[in-house]
Design an enzyme around this catalytic site. Structure first.
Site, PDB file in Angstrom:
ATOM      1  N   CYS A 116       0.826  -1.208   0.000  1.00 40.06           N
ATOM      2  CA  CYS A 116       0.000   0.000   0.000  1.00 40.06           C
ATOM      3  C   CYS A 116       0.864   1.265   0.000  1.00 40.06           C
ATOM      4  CB  CYS A 116      -0.936   0.016   1.203  1.00 40.06           C
ATOM      5  SG  CYS A 116      -0.074   0.057   2.770  1.00 40.06           S
ATOM      6  N   CYS A 165      -2.454  -3.161   8.670  1.00 37.63           N
ATOM      7  CA  CYS A 165      -2.128  -1.795   9.103  1.00 37.63           C
ATOM      8  C   CYS A 165      -1.617  -1.826  10.553  1.00 37.63           C
ATOM      9  CB  CYS A 165      -3.348  -0.898   8.995  1.00 37.63           C
ATOM     10  SG  CYS A 165      -4.252  -1.123   7.453  1.00 37.63           S
TER      11      CYS A 165
HETATM   12 FE1  FES Z   1      -1.489   0.556   4.223  1.00 40.11          FE
HETATM   13 FE2  FES Z   1      -3.347   0.574   6.054  1.00 40.11          FE
HETATM   14  S1  FES Z   1      -3.629   0.436   3.930  1.00 40.11           S
HETATM   15  S2  FES Z   1      -1.230   0.545   6.338  1.00 40.11           S
END
Ligand code: FES
Length: 134
Positions: free
Chosen positions: A35, A104
């Site tokens: 991400c 996360c």
């Molecule tokens: Fe990357 Fe939450 S989507 S840490």
């Protein structure tokens, strides 16, 4: 029906311990390649206790809430206890995270571990002063 618990929303909207510790004893920075989110943790350690902790998170709401909660969980605790902090404990303290957001909270665990490792490394090479204080 709400996707996120009240605690997640609270820590996302009002994150605790945001910032930088200039003379930190340990700093850890981790990222999630998928991400692209980044988390940085700063620790001030006094007599083996987490005297202060601050974080900077460039990431999603769950990452911000997780880092905020993680700092609250280790502040004032002995280093040995902070080392045992898991992402599960962070997520539980937040009253849960959606399954696809658990990674996360992993970022928070890893950032703290990285900062503690940095501290250990630094203190290992500075074991020469203040041995016996009255
Ligand atoms: Fe990357 Fe939450 S989507 S840490």
């Amino acid at each position: 029906m709400a996707l996120y618990s009240e605690k997640v929303m609270d820590h996302f909207l009002h994150p605790r311990n945001v910032g930088v510790i200039e003379d930190a004893d340990g700093v850890g920075e981790v990222g999630n390649a998928k991400c692209g989110d980044i988390m940085k943790m700063y620790l001030k350690i006094d007599d083996g206790v987490i005297a202060d902790v601050k974080f900077e998170t460039f990431g999603c709401g769950s990452a911000i809430a997780s880092s905020s909660m993680a700092t609250e969980l280790i502040k004032g605790k002995p280093v040995s206890e902070a080392m045992k902090l898991t992402n599960q404990a962070v997520a539980e303290a937040l009253d849960g995270l959606p399954a696809y957001k658990m990674h996360c909270s992993v970022l928070a665990e890893e950032a703290i571990q990285a900062a503690l490792a940095d501290y250990e490394q630094k203190s290992g090479s500075e074991q020469n002063s203040g041995k016996s204080e009255g």
